[in-house]
Structures are given as C-alpha cells and as structure tokens.
Scaffold this active site. Structure first.
Site, short mmCIF file in Angstrom:
data_model
loop_
_atom_site.label_atom_id
_atom_site.label_comp_id
_atom_site.label_asym_id
_atom_site.label_seq_id
_atom_site.Cartn_x
_atom_site.Cartn_y
_atom_site.Cartn_z
N GLU A 36 8.76 -1.35 -4.60
CA GLU A 36 9.32 -2.66 -4.15
C GLU A 36 8.95 -3.80 -4.51
O GLU A 36 8.05 -3.61 -5.37
CB GLU A 36 7.43 -2.46 -2.81
CG GLU A 36 8.25 -2.93 -1.53
CD GLU A 36 7.29 -3.57 -0.59
OE1 GLU A 36 7.54 -3.99 0.29
OE2 GLU A 36 6.02 -2.15 -0.78
N ARG A 93 -2.79 8.99 -8.61
CA ARG A 93 -2.45 7.78 -9.02
C ARG A 93 -3.46 7.45 -10.20
O ARG A 93 -4.13 7.81 -10.51
CB ARG A 93 -2.31 6.24 -7.82
CG ARG A 93 -3.78 6.52 -7.43
CD ARG A 93 -3.68 5.67 -6.28
NE ARG A 93 -3.50 4.27 -6.77
CZ ARG A 93 -2.07 3.74 -6.21
NH1 ARG A 93 -1.77 4.32 -5.39
NH2 ARG A 93 -1.90 2.54 -6.12
N LYS A 129 -1.10 -4.45 -6.24
CA LYS A 129 -0.19 -5.62 -6.14
C LYS A 129 -0.63 -7.16 -5.14
O LYS A 129 -0.20 -8.30 -5.63
CB LYS A 129 1.26 -5.43 -5.47
CG LYS A 129 1.80 -4.79 -6.72
CD LYS A 129 3.52 -4.51 -6.43
CE LYS A 129 3.79 -3.24 -5.78
NZ LYS A 129 5.13 -2.45 -5.79
P1 ATP Z 1 0.47 -1.01 -5.60
O1 ATP Z 1 -0.56 0.02 -4.31
O2 ATP Z 1 -0.52 -1.70 -6.74
O3 ATP Z 1 0.13 -2.54 -5.23
P2 ATP Z 1 2.83 0.56 -4.35
O4 ATP Z 1 2.32 1.54 -4.56
O5 ATP Z 1 2.70 -0.55 -3.79
O6 ATP Z 1 1.72 -0.53 -5.82
P3 ATP Z 1 4.85 0.34 -5.00
O7 ATP Z 1 6.40 -0.74 -6.02
O8 ATP Z 1 5.54 1.28 -4.15
O9 ATP Z 1 4.32 0.07 -5.51
O10 ATP Z 1 5.28 1.76 -6.35
C1 ATP Z 1 6.62 2.33 -6.99
C2 ATP Z 1 5.88 3.38 -7.46
O11 ATP Z 1 5.19 3.58 -8.54
C3 ATP Z 1 5.54 4.76 -6.28
O12 ATP Z 1 6.40 5.67 -6.77
C4 ATP Z 1 4.26 5.07 -6.61
O13 ATP Z 1 3.47 6.06 -6.48
C5 ATP Z 1 4.24 4.64 -8.21
N1 ATP Z 1 2.53 3.95 -8.36
C6 ATP Z 1 2.40 2.83 -8.03
N2 ATP Z 1 0.48 2.25 -7.66
C7 ATP Z 1 0.40 3.54 -9.04
C8 ATP Z 1 -0.59 3.96 -9.18
N3 ATP Z 1 -1.69 3.72 -9.97
N4 ATP Z 1 -0.68 5.08 -10.74
C9 ATP Z 1 0.99 6.14 -10.78
N5 ATP Z 1 1.49 5.51 -9.60
C10 ATP Z 1 1.78 3.95 -9.06
MG MG Z 2 4.30 1.32 -2.70
#
Ligand code: ATP
Ligand code: MG
Length: 559
Positions: free
Chosen positions: A34, A263, A273
């Site tokens: 995102e 994760r 984020k």
């Molecule tokens: P955050 O929780 O840090 O704000 P998010 O999951 O909202 O991150 P996205 O932009 O939606 O961020 O993530 C894109 C991809 O990265 C998704 O498929 C998510 O599962 C993966 N991802 C995000 N954080 C992690 C993590 N800590 N470890 C592994 N994969 C991750």
């Molecule tokens: Mg997300």
C-alpha cells in the site's frame, strides 16, 4: 558477490508440488504494498519471498508482479510509489513490466459487486457503524442480520448505483456481502464491500466516491492478474475463507490460492508504517531514509549491502511460526558481507597528536598499506607519512596494565604499514587530558619484525597530520534502548535511545575526502563506514555514516 542457493520452505514445496502435478504450468506471485509509507525490512522479507520464487522458477515463465494496493484514497502519495519502486530494484529484483495499480481495477470491482447483488449475495445496508457493530455479535454470540438485508435485488441495484453517483453523504450506506451472520469466523458475518468516501484519489481523481474494502478487492486483484500463489502474512489467515468466498462467487478469470507465512519482527525496532511515519513527522529522525530506521532506504543510506539483506531474509526462512528475530543477526550478515568485500582505510575518530621526534633521521614520504589483509587482490595503497601523526586517544595509556599492547610511556607499537615507534614522553593540557605524545621511530622496522629486545605486539591505525582531512562522522546506534519498544509502558517514543546518533569530527586519510557518495569501507579497527549519499560532497565536505561497528557492543551492554 553471488547469493547462496535458495533454501526450501513449505511455500516453495507447495509451489513445486503444483508445478509437478500440472495444476499450474508456472507460478505467478505478487508483492502488493500500500503506497502509504516507505518499505521496511519486513517488506524485504515478503519481497525476497515472492520475487525470489519467481526468479527460481524463471525457466517455467514465472514472474512476480509489483502491484500498488491503492484502493484507499486517503493515505496514499506518489512519493511513496516512487520510493517503493526504487527499493525493490535496489534489493535486486524487477517486475519485468508487470507493474499494476489496484485502482485501475475499480470498474471491475464495481462490476463484481453488481454481480453479487444480482445473485442475491450482497445488499445495501443503511445501518450506521454503531448499529452494525451491535448486530455483529461476538465470538460467543451469533450476529443478527440487518433489517435492510431483506431489500429486493432491484432496490439494491438502484441504491448501489446512486451510492456510486454520489447521492449520499459519507457513511450513509454501505454495500455488504450476504454470507453468514452466525459464522464463528467474524470475517464472514456479512462483511462490508464498499463504503462511501467523497475523497480525491491520486490515480482516479474524483471519478469515484465509493471505495472497495481491502478484503473484497484483494482476491479480485489477484484473480484478475492470474496470480497463482498469493503470499501474505499470518494476520490474513482467518480472512482466507472470505478470500475464497469472493473467488468462488465473483466472475473472475482465475483461482489464486492464498498462503500465509509469519511476518518479520526485529528486536530494538518498530516496524509498523504508522509508527515510522510518526517518528518522521515528529522529527525524531531526519526522514524516512534516516540511517537508524529499519526502512530499506534507511538501511541503504546506512551502508547495508542489498546482498546482506537478502542473505538475512534467507537465513531467517519462511515458516508459520511468528517470533522476533534478534537484530544482531541482521548486523552480523552486514558485517560478514562488508568484512569480505569492503576495502580498508584509516581514520582517527578521537585524535591525539604524536610527534615523531627523530623523523628527519629517516624520511619516508608515505607508507604502503594493504587494502584488505585477507584479500591481496584488492591491492595496496600509499598513505602519506610525516613527522606528526594522529592516533586514537584510546590507543595510549599513561599507566597501562601489562596486557595493554598499544602505546604508553616507553612502550612500543607499530603504525600500520609503517614503523614501530616508542613513546618517549607526553604533555597534558590544563584539564589533565593528554594533549601531545612524543615518540621516536625505530629505524629499519618498516615491514620488519621487531628488533631483538623490542616488545611490539600490535599495529594501530593513524593518519598523517599534515595531509589529514577533517570529516564529519556520524556514529549511529540502535534507535531504541529496549528490545521490544512496542511494549514500553510510556509508548515506543519514550524508549528512544538518546545516544542513537553521535557526530564527531575525525581525521581521515586524504583519499577518503574524494570518495564517491555510497563508497563503503572499513575504518581499520573502528568499524564499517559509508560516504553519506545525501550530505557527503567529494573534495569539499566529507561525511561518513557508521554502518556497523566491528563487534556487537550490545551483546555485552544489555547482557
Ligand atoms: P505495516 O504493518 O508495517 O504498516 P503493511 O502490512 O500495512 O505494513 P503493506 O504495504 O500492506 O504494509 O504490505 C505489503 C506486503 O508486505 C504485504 O503482503 C504484507 O504482508 C508484507 N509485509 C508487511 N510487513 C511485513 C513483515 N513485517 N514481515 C513480512 N511481510 C510483511
Ligand atoms: Mg497492509
């Protein structure tokens, strides 16, 4: 330096099985960030997995899409889109032309919603947020369906069209799927598909005022792109039945399979984020690429090699078990890569002057110093030498214990690549600090063993005072003082490390002043450093960041 062979894991096994059985001819994965922030090391894990699998299966035509999940109009910015592309490329991956924006599929999502309404599988609900929550029930109590669920198809079609046409205010109505208000899986209790938001979207402008929910949009995006294996983190595990429901009930061109993995969490780090944005906005760090942040751009600026990050991701592996990885493991990989590949240079971070009193007796215009002690292929360089040099303050002791093999009164030490010197005296300033050391060189000791009767067990780094250049050196340390900042009573901001950045003016060998931004090296005996990509100006203003110290000092400090 090439990467080590890929390790195996349960996801790669599933994919290999699907290829072997002929279920799929190839595998298509995706990375769906995102664009509401910069990527962090957790994303690197997801990138290495999905892009890595595509690369490993390239012979079958496998690929990995980069898809911006930009269905939420409020938080997204093009700055983030550009940074994400740059970070994926820098990590060593490419999407080979398969760059997509979920917002390009808005019409398709809408058509799917209309399809569900026509099947009697979706309805417009006028209940407000509070009523919806109250009727949803909880894990022990089944929910009760909204009275609006009884609307005939025609009325639902009409209301949904008018939602789209902008007739209603934000939050006045939603479109919901009709699934099962008694399901033990709360995600299946008639989830919301669309909400009204009169908001400007970075890609579609004001064309839409209804926006799809993530759970509805994501499976449709995957199916539309013919993703075979949709890899995501464990928090989506109990959304999978809903993912499958949408795939089963919408007119989609393919049937992707969602597989979840744990994760990445790191000690001494926050990763969400939202929290990273807070640190940036409150000025706790200098920006998204602050070298103390776990962002990819921060790590790049810190001097972490992309290959070390990939190796780290491989080493932690892919499992279903969530846990927290010691950040020391990441630092170990960085150190390991830099130890093998980074050239050596000399810089003195806390300088004290040494006057070589018999210097004129044997002039030597320069010393010849190896660029890498274990790798002769990296050659040698000439380092200017003169009658006054700087050494590190901690390499001298007024009253050293027996085991101190560096400089002290009447003690000998070698200047790396140069002579053995013997200390003949020292001066102190008004504060009692050593201000100047006097020494004599032992003639004929360059490249030679210590002469009979001279004890010299160590070589120290130094810089010639006449030609030394002043450099700003930023000594970065961990951003937080505790292992789990998220759990801190006063919130993660309360446990910021006040010493996470110390800036010193170092004396460095002249070649470092001309280094290109991004140049990585070891300051001998001190640590690994990189010429800052933003502030370092070759020949004018040298600025170096400490990438990582030679040894893990936290293992002792916190133990
Ligand atoms: P955050 O929780 O840090 O704000 P998010 O999951 O909202 O991150 P996205 O932009 O939606 O961020 O993530 C894109 C991809 O990265 C998704 O498929 C998510 O599962 C993966 N991802 C995000 N954080 C992690 C993590 N800590 N470890 C592994 N994969 C991750
Ligand atoms: Mg997300």
């Amino acid at each position: 330096m090439s990467d080590s062979p890929p390790s195996n894991d349960f996801i790669r096994e599933i994919i290999a099985g699907d290829l072997a059985s002929g279920k799929h001819a190839t595998t298509i994965t995706r990375f769906p960030p995102e664009p509401n922030g910069y990527l962090h090391i957790g994303h690197a894990k997801a990138i290495c997995l999905s892009f890595g699998i595509a690369r490993e299966n390239a012979a079958t035509g496998a690929r990995c899409h980069l898809r911006f999940d930009d269905t939420n109009p409020e938080k997204e910015e093009t700055e983030y889109v550009e940074s994400i592309k740059e970070d994926v490329k820098w990590l060593g991956f490419n999407w080979g032309g398969h760059l997509y924006f979920a917002s390009d599929y808005f019409q398709f999502f809408y058509d799917c919603a209309v399809h569900l309404i026509k099947q009697g599988l979706a309805y417009v609900d006028d209940d407000g947020v509070e009523e919806m929550r109250a009727k949803r029930g909880n894990v022990n109590t089944p929910g009760t369906r909204s009275e609006f669920a009884g609307r005939p198809v025609e009325e639902n079609l009409d209301l949904f069209a008018r939602m789209k046409a902008g007739e209603f205010r934000d939050g006045a109505r939603v479109l919901r799927a009709r699934i099962d208000m008694a399901s033990p899986n709360m995600n299946l209790r008639d989830p919301v598909l669309y909400r009204i938001m009169h908001a400007h979207h970075h890609n579609t402008g004001d064309a839409w005022c209804i926006y799809p929910m993530y759970d509805f949009a994501h499976p449709l995006e995957d199916a539309l792109e013919h993703i075979t294996h949709s890899l995501c983190t464990l928090e989506f595990e109990n959304h999978r039945p809903l993912y499958d429901w949408f795939i089963d009930h919408c007119p989609v061109p393919s049937k992707p399979r969602q597989i979840e993995f744990a994760r990445l969490n790191l000690t001494y780090t926050v990763m969400s984020k939202r929290k990273l944005l807070q640190l940036v906005q409150e000025g706790k760090v200098s920006g998204w690429d602050d070298p103390r942040l776990p962002t990819i751009s921060g790590m790049r600026r810190r001097g972490y090699p992309a290959a070390a990050i990939r190796e780290f991701c491989k080493r932690i592996g892919i499992t279903k078990f969530s846990g927290t990885t010691d950040v020391a493991l990441l630092e170990y990989e960085v150190r390991d890569f830099l130890n093998r590949g980074a050239p050596r240079r000399m810089a003195v971070l806390d300088p004290v002057r040494v006057v070589l009193e018999n210097w004129s007796a044997e002039p030597l215009p320069h010393a010849v110093v190896s660029n890498h002690p274990q790798n002769p292929d990296m050659g040698e360089r000439e380092v200017p030498m003169g009658g006054v040099v700087f050494i590190e303050r901690e390499d001298f002791m007024e009253d050293p214990p027996k085991k101190f093999f560096r400089l002290g009164p009447d003690r000998c030490v070698r200047l790396r690549g140069g002579h053995i010197i013997r200390c003949s005296g020292y001066d102190k300033d008004a504060d009692g600090n050593v201000s100047l050391i006097r020494a004599e060189i032992l003639p004929g000791t360059v490249g030679m063993d210590a002469p009979e009767g001279v004890a010299c067990k160590a070589a120290i780094h130094w810089v010639d005072a006449a030609t030394a250049v002043d450099a700003e050196v930023r000594l970065y340390d961990r951003l937080f003082t505790v292992e789990d900042p998220d759990a801190a009573e006063g919130g993660f901001v309360s446990v910021l490390n006040p010493d996470s950045l110390k800036t010193v003016t170092a004396k460095v060998e002249p070649s470092l002043a001309d280094a290109a931004p991004g140049f990585c090296c070891q300051f001998e005996r001190v640590g690994y450093f990189v010429a800052d990509s933003k502030d370092h100006r070759p020949g004018e203003k040298p600025v170096f960041n400490r990438t990582v110290a030679l040894k893990d000092s936290w293992a002792k400090k916190s133990g």
